[in-house]
Design an enzyme around this catalytic site. Structure first.
Site, PDB file in Angstrom:
ATOM      1  CG  HIS A 194      -5.761   1.055   5.489  1.00  0.00           C
ATOM      2  ND1 HIS A 194      -5.328   0.115   4.588  1.00  0.00           N
ATOM      3  CD2 HIS A 194      -6.896   0.578   6.013  1.00  0.00           C
ATOM      4  CE1 HIS A 194      -6.183  -0.895   4.569  1.00  0.00           C
ATOM      5  NE2 HIS A 194      -7.137  -0.634   5.431  1.00  0.00           N
ATOM      6  CD  GLU A 222      -2.867   0.604   2.546  1.00  0.00           C
ATOM      7  OE1 GLU A 222      -3.861  -0.121   2.417  1.00  0.00           O
ATOM      8  OE2 GLU A 222      -2.529   1.110   3.614  1.00  0.00           O
TER       9      GLU A 222
END
Lengths: 612, 425
Positions: free
Chosen positions: A276, A234
């Site tokens: 996130h 990510e």
């Protein structure tokens, strides 16, 4: 039974669940059953805010009891084999409970589910774990799964999805990602393009996850059952560069298919924070593009976009099969988990006659319903207590004149002084120190044929006679022959010359507002005959209410319905309802006056024992 | 829930109020600054802050803008009259810094601290997995240059605090002897401040030493907003500003407001309102991947929005969310037509058919406009009850006369992006 250091969970692993998470526990046990585990994967639940006991769960079609402990220490002492704690504590308390678990040497792995643990607190935990040689998975994760062996909490979604993604039997792929939300999708991709997942871990989306992508990849590297690695990284942070280093240093030698998400961040003008906490590029090296390039250069198989992630995984898998590193095996038979009753109901697969029926009210919807009327409309239309009563008792909102009459009936029956048997009993019970309900009921239990029951009795007697076509004279004569007093006739002090105001109010209202009053007229004729004999044999208030009510019900409902309600005792209900107002009043009065225990005086009792 | 940048004024306020607590009262910094926002009545300020009229001042925007000095967004050594004029000139004006254009609407006014260039020092504290790092450089200010290369570093393992003597030894060997003790004590206190208040980044460039006192002149900082339950009181009712240049459109603000009213998550960023590819994706992770794939396939310029809905919003919220997107995408026709991608991964426990209800309602409402705008819809989703959800979507296509293609978990999650954009499989 020490596990190899690269194995965190196997088919004998048992865990503690911290906090009462019954859904997660049931989902773990469902997985255990389809995976063919002999023992449940949950040894006990630690519920710090509850008390010791047991909780019932299904294990396949059977029900089992899972012990619940308030104290972590007691659970640890009882289950020495448990080396995993799945921590469902909130972000406020997850760090403290994880530290508490770390103090027990038997605990090797703690999974932290909560999202929002402060970063400094988390970094302290990571340092502590390193010092004690313990492993943290999470925070902010759903957990992970070892196919056929052990499932953390809610990982994998519904049992149908677990079966569809073939997580009930092991494959050859080790998968690790940050995102827990995408893990179902990832397991599906793995299932469609390979012989399936061996182990999948979601480390969580925080900036400082307890264990890193690399740490799990290195574990997979050491595990001989895992033949290929799949990873989803990510944007943000530099975790992926440690993987690049490991590839360069040949610490990772198994084929690795990896994609770093967040390549779209270049489409945004200002810096973006994706879902996130860790997903934000602080510098150029933290962008997804830079990471994907570095991984590719270091020898990972990196797709061009997420779109060919599956194809790249399939390509690597096929190559391993060709090289006989993976030998596909036959699918094991599928074990089915019985469907939950509630799910089956929702899917209209089962039906069952209900044990209870209710036709007068419904509390399930957004608003409470009386009959079909939402509570807000009850007030908007101002239907009063009489309206509410008519809906709940007679399933019909009666017209205003009728609901007003009901209210009048309640008002006149509300009390009749302290001397009558109901009030007397309530007073005695209140003075004996009993509570409101006991005192009320004590008075209420005197209501019957001699006290308060006259409303009902009069209604029945008069309507029977009237319906049988008896003239008033015949009726009075009949009752005389039978030697029965006519209910609703007669009063202790009131007489034809000294009428009871309550009767006047009730009967004149009925005459004025009711559509017709045949039974009241009949009763007045009967009264003429009885008062000619003695002037206090008047139609009394109980009789008047009962008889008027029959007239009322007969004009608003069918005769059959009206008679049924009278037979069922609806008129007794009216008296009970009204009089409880007075009885409660007497109770409160006695309490307020702090009246002591009542003892009846001896001199008021005639003791007449049989002489010897 | 992450690291969030704060205004300079908020950081300075905390230092002024709390640094003395962390240094046994040895160091004090005055709470002497004024924040000017769009609603501030400039005329009234001198009456409240007497020093404004007595001292020379510094004025700069306080909106998370980096390198303000370099962008000429810094006014030094002026009196209040000039400061007021400068603020009026800049207030509510657009300004471009680097590639980002934003509107100036927050300023900080402080006393000007006269000093020499060699009184300026650089200090930064940042957080890493293993611990924190202190960066120090004997020079500071706008011309500090490549600080990564120049600064002296000291690593502080998590859970420990450096002593002043350690700091002096490791960081201050290039500082004149007579100032070392003063600076070491300041850094020691600032580190405690940083750790205890759950900062995740703090840069003071420069701080100045003058008359044996330390003056932090310029400050940039981030807090860990998840620590609000621990440090929130000490932060003192802080608000986290949006990054410079991010102004919310009416629709974005509307969705942000909806988001705040539900426990679920609703997010929307309009990237290019003229773009032809619109997405309505369930899930934070999946939504990024859809946007990635559009970008990676070379259609970044056509990507109209980024957004997601997750956490099981009820029908009403999903409807309002979907409506907002449908409204935006049908405002201006494009002869080449448009695409709506209703995407998502395999849900955990959310009933897919249920979440589609609100979307279906909005699609029905926009039936005409969808047709007029030649919108083609692609659906991909899995999870509980997905078959029913997909069936409803397929039927809807026939009802509306809008082409809708529908796929489940057997189709790769982002395949619909290729189908839409490359017109094939």
């Amino acid at each position: 039974m020490a596990r190899k250091e690269y194995i965190l969970f196997d088919k004998d692993t048992q865990a503690f669940i911290y906090n009462m998470q019954t859904n997660a526990v049931q989902r773990m046990l469902d997985f255990d059953y389809v995976a063919g585990r002999k023992t449940p994967s949950v040894a006990a639940i630690i519920n710090p805010t509850g008390s010791d006991g047991f909780q019932k769960f299904f294990f396949g079609p059977k029900e089992i009891l899972v012990p619940v402990y308030k104290s972590m220490k007691n659970a640890m002492d009882r289950y020495k084999n448990v080396d995993v704690m799945i921590n469902f504590a909130s972000f406020r308390s997850a760090a403290a409970s994880t530290e508490e678990a770390f103090a027990f040497p038997q605990i090797r792995t703690v999974v932290i589910i909560a999202e929002g643990i402060p970063e400094r607190r988390m970094r302290e935990l990571i340092a502590r774990a390193k010092q004690l040689n313990k492993i943290i998975i999470g925070p902010a994760t759903v957990g992970g799964i070892v196919a056929r062996a052990f499932k953390i909490g809610n990982t994998g979604g519904t049992i149908e999805n677990i079966m569809d993604s073939k997580l009930h039997r092991p494959g050859s792929v080790g998968f690790v990602s940050k995102s827990g939300g995408l893990s179902n999708e990832a397991y599906n991709i793995v299932a469609q393009n390979t012989d399936g997942l061996y182990e999948g871990i979601a480390i969580g989306g925080d900036r400082y996850p307890g264990s890193t992508l690399l740490e799990h990849l290195l574990r997979f590297e050491k595990n001989p059952a895992i033949k290929m690695l799949v990873c989803l990284g990510e944007v943000g942070g530099s975790d992926e560069y440690t993987i690049v280093d490991a590839l360069k240093k040949k610490q990772i030698t198994k084929p690795l298919v990896m994609w770093v998400t967040g390549t779209c961040s270049k489409a945004f003008k200002t810096e973006v924070q994706f879902g996130h906490a860790g997903a934000k590029a602080g510098s150029d090296s933290e962008t997804a593009d830079a990471k994907n390039d570095a991984l590719k250069a270091a020898g990972a198989v990196v797709p061009n976009s997420f779109d060919d992630y599956g194809e790249k995984i399939a390509m690597v898998y096929r190559d391993l099969v060709k090289r006989k590193i993976i030998v596909p095996t036959l699918e094991p038979p599928v074990v089915k988990i019985p469907m939950d009753y509630n799910t089956a109901i929702k899917a209209k697969l089962v039906r069952r006659p209900a044990n209870f029926i209710s036709t007068i009210s419904d509390d399930r919807g957004e608003e409470l319903l009386y009959g079909n009327m939402p509570i807000s409309e009850v007030f908007k239309k101002d239907i009063g207590i009489g309206g509410v009563l008519s809906i709940l008792w007679f399933k019909k909102l009666l017209p205003d004149y009728a609901t007003k009459f009901i209210e009048m009936a309640i008002m006149v029956t509300a009390d009749h002084g302290p001397a009558v048997s109901g009030a007397h009993n309530t007073i005695v019970a209140a003075r004996a120190g009993k509570d409101l309900i006991s005192s009320l009921v004590s008075g209420m239990l005197t209501i019957g044929p001699r006290f308060g029951g006259a409303i009902d009795g009069a209604a029945q007697m008069f309507s029977e006679a009237y319906d049988a076509g008896k003239t008033p004279q015949q009726f009075v004569d009949d009752m005389k022959i039978k030697g029965v007093n006519i209910q609703g006739i007669g009063h202790l002090v009131k007489s034809i010359h000294n009428p009871d105001m309550r009767v006047t109010i009730i009967s004149s209202y009925a005459k004025k507002h009711f559509k017709s009053t045949p039974l009241l007229d009949y009763a007045r004729e009967v009264e003429k005959i009885t008062t000619s004999k003695r002037d206090n044999l008047i139609l009394n208030v109980d009789g008047c209410i009962g008889i008027c009510f029959v007239d009322l019900l007969r004009s608003e409902l069918t005769k059959q319905e009206a008679d049924d309600y009278i037979k069922m005792g609806a008129l007794n209900g009216l008296f009970v309802l009204g009089r409880s107002i007075g009885l409660i009043g007497h109770y409160l009065d006695q309490k307020r006056l702090k009246q002591g225990l009542y003892r009846h005086p001896w001199d008021d009792i005639a003791y007449m024992l049989l002489e010897k | 829930m992450a690291q969030k940048a704060i205004r300079e004024a908020d950081g300075k306020r905390m230092i002024a109020r709390l640094l003395k607590e962390y240094t046994n009262k040895k160091y004090t910094v005055d709470e002497k600054f004024v924040t000017v926002g769009p609603q501030t009545d400039l005329k009234r300020l001198p009456a409240i802050y007497k020093w404004l009229m007595k001292e020379k001042l510094v004025v700069k925007p306080d909106q998370l803008i980096k390198r303000r000095g370099k962008s000429k967004l810094l006014l030094l050594n002026v009196d209040w009259k000039e400061a007021e004029k400068w603020i009026k000139q800049h207030m509510n004006k657009p300004v471009t810094v680097g590639t980002v254009t934003g509107t100036l609407d927050h300023f900080i006014v402080e006393p000007f601290v006269p000093h020499n260039e060699n009184d300026e020092y650089y200090l930064a504290i940042l957080s890493q997995r293993e611990g924190d790092q202190i960066l120090f450089h004997r020079q500071g200010g706008i011309n500090v240059g490549d600080i990564d290369a120049k600064a002296v570093r000291m690593s502080i393992p998590i859970g420990t605090y450096p002593s002043a003597s350690d700091i002096e030894k490791k960081l201050l060997s290039n500082v004149p002897k007579e100032r070392r003790e003063l600076i070491a004590g300041f850094i020691e206190g600032m580190f405690k401040f940083y750790a205890d208040l759950n900062y995740t980044y703090l840069e003071i460039n420069p701080f100045v030493v003058s008359n044996n006192r330390v003056f932090p002149l310029d400050l940039a900082a981030k807090l860990d907003d998840t620590a609000e339950f621990i440090s929130g009181k000490k932060w003192g009712g802080i608000k986290f500003p949006s990054p410079f240049g991010r102004t919310l459109s009416k629709e974005e603000a509307y969705i942000e407001d909806l988001d705040s009213k539900t426990g679920a998550s609703l997010k929307l960023t309009v990237i290019n309102p003229e773009g032809r590819v619109w997405t309505m994706v369930a899930g934070g992770g999946a939504s990024v991947i859809y946007a990635d794939t559009i970008t990676d396939l070379g259609f970044m310029n056509e990507m109209a929005n980024y957004g997601e809905y997750s956490g099981d919003p009820n029908e009403e919220f999903t409807y309002l969310y979907a409506r907002t997107i449908l409204d935006l995408m049908t405002r201006k026709k494009n002869p080449k037509g448009k695409f709506l991608l209703i995407g998502g991964g395999i849900a955990n426990f959310t009933d897919v058919a249920n979440t589609f209800k609100g979307i279906v309602r909005a699609l029905k409402e926009y039936k005409e406009k969808l047709r007029e705008n030649k919108v083609k819809i692609y659906v991909r989703r899995g999870g509980p009850n997905y078959k029913e959800g997909l069936r409803v979507m397929r039927e809807l296509g026939e009802q509306l006369g809008v082409p809708i293609e529908v796929y489940g978990p057997e189709t790769h999650m982002t395949k619909i992006v290729t189908m839409a954009l490359k017109g094939g499989k």
